[in-house]
Design an enzyme around this catalytic site. Structure first.
Site, PDB file in Angstrom:
ATOM      1  CE  LYS A  50      -3.791  -2.529   2.254  1.00  0.00           C
ATOM      2  NZ  LYS A  50      -4.467  -2.852   3.386  1.00  0.00           N
ATOM      3  CD  GLN A  94      -3.322  -4.080   6.375  1.00  0.00           C
ATOM      4  OE1 GLN A  94      -3.372  -2.985   5.826  1.00  0.00           O
ATOM      5  NE2 GLN A  94      -3.837  -5.402   6.075  1.00  0.00           N
ATOM      6  CG  ASP A 117      -9.851  -0.253   4.908  1.00  0.00           C
ATOM      7  OD1 ASP A 117      -9.390  -0.284   3.662  1.00  0.00           O
ATOM      8  OD2 ASP A 117      -8.969  -0.711   5.621  1.00  0.00           O
TER       9      ASP A 117
HETATM   10  N1  GUN Z   1      -6.554  -6.891   6.322  1.00  0.00           N
HETATM   11  C1  GUN Z   1      -6.637  -7.615   5.102  1.00  0.00           C
HETATM   12  N2  GUN Z   1      -7.395  -6.700   4.168  1.00  0.00           N
HETATM   13  C2  GUN Z   1      -7.320  -5.568   4.658  1.00  0.00           C
HETATM   14  C3  GUN Z   1      -7.856  -4.430   4.128  1.00  0.00           C
HETATM   15  O1  GUN Z   1      -8.297  -4.360   3.126  1.00  0.00           O
HETATM   16  N3  GUN Z   1      -8.265  -3.226   4.839  1.00  0.00           N
HETATM   17  C4  GUN Z   1      -7.368  -3.488   6.416  1.00  0.00           C
HETATM   18  N4  GUN Z   1      -7.561  -2.322   6.876  1.00  0.00           N
HETATM   19  N5  GUN Z   1      -7.116  -4.508   6.781  1.00  0.00           N
HETATM   20  C5  GUN Z   1      -6.810  -5.516   5.906  1.00  0.00           C
END
Ligand code: GUN
Length: 285
Positions: A50, A94, A117
């Site tokens: 990311k 995350q 998100d």
């Molecule tokens: N953990 C696994 N996939 C994701 C995601 O798309 N966003 C977040 N915040 N955590 C994750």
């Protein structure tokens, strides 16, 4: 039939190029704050992907890395500081968080206008009512992949397997919003095979390798496999039996290289959107 491959890497590259052009027209660079708690190697890897994409687009970044032992108050303090930071337009925490930190408390503390998100209950509520807001990145990426098949969604039988807040629930809502008949299946669904067999669009996000045998896939279906599982021999695979599914489907996503890159591209798109709402566009009247 041998399905065409829905190449998420190529699609994500195209999206990122469009975003880079758009970002150039902004008075201020979009800013993304990423919060990582603990040392889970998979989470650290996702965060690296990311931040690499954000760097490619020239976004301002703040990365807050907290130890596994950080308290809930420590995490909340970081999230609130990013919320108050005028240079930050998007906040990503995350997941998963360590067990002693309440995921709900942390997600509730994210400013909904910066919730790139789409996991804050206000953003989830807006989505459930079909109102504008920030939408979770993986289901958004799936919609973008479906759009690229050129197939009509209106009236299609869509089946989603898995009901997480991150993927399954918002996925079913987006498909219904695109005028599909959307069915949400989960671990207690008694007739999973029957649902899968009638799906024209099948999205599987159950997190269990091979939980949908490819032989169940309907002829000519579009198969989107959100799962990413590591087998004992170290290879990665999805939730759907790929080879048998490919022999029946019209389109299928590979694992890896399908949905994953699109999730990251949509995070960048949400961050840009959140930023646009918070700043003037150069050259606008
Ligand atoms: N953990 C696994 N996939 C994701 C995601 O798309 N966003 C977040 N915040 N955590 C994750």
């Amino acid at each position: 039939m041998s399905a065409r491959i829905l190449d998420g890497r190529a699609a994500a590259d195209e999206v990122l190029a469009e975003l880079a052009a758009h970002a150039l027209r902004l008075a201020r660079r979009p800013g993304l704050g990423v919060v990582l708690v603990g040392e889970d190697p998979a989470s650290a890897l996702y965060v690296r992907h990311k931040t690499r994409a954000a760097a490619r687009l020239g976004y301002v970044q703040r990365q807050e890395t907290l130890s596994q032992g950080a308290s809930q108050d420590d995490v909340l303090a970081v999230v609130r500081a990013l919320g108050a930071d005028p240079d930050i337009d998007g906040i990503l925490v995350q997941l998963p968080l360590p067990a002693h930190v309440s995921r709900d408390a942390v997600l509730d503390a994210i400013d909904p206008a910066k919730d790139v998100d789409g996991l804050h209950p206000l953003d989830a509520g807006w989505l459930s009512q079909g109102r504008p807001g920030l939408v979770p990145c993986t289901p958004l990426g799936v919609m973008e992949l479906l759009r690229r098949t050129g197939l009509p969604l209106r009236g299609a039988e869509a089946v989603v397997v898995g009901r997480s807040n991150l993927v399954g629930r918002p996925m079913a809502r987006l498909l219904e919003g695109a005028d599909c008949t959307a069915t949400l299946c989960h671990r207690h669904t008694r007739t999973l095979e029957a649902h899968v067999r009638r799906a024209e669009i099948l999205v599987v996000a159950a997190g269990a390798a091979g939980c949908v045998p490819g032989e169940w896939v309907r002829e000519g279906a579009v198969v989107i496999d959100v799962g990413i599982n590591r087998l004992p021999d170290g290879t990665l695979c999805g939730d759907v039996g790929f080879h048998a599914a490919r022999a029946r489907a019209a389109w299928i996503t590979p694992v890896p290289g399908g949905v994953g890159p699109m999730t990251i591209a949509m995070l960048m798109r949400n961050t840009l959107e959140a930023s646009v709402r918070r700043q003037p566009v150069l050259g606008a009247p």
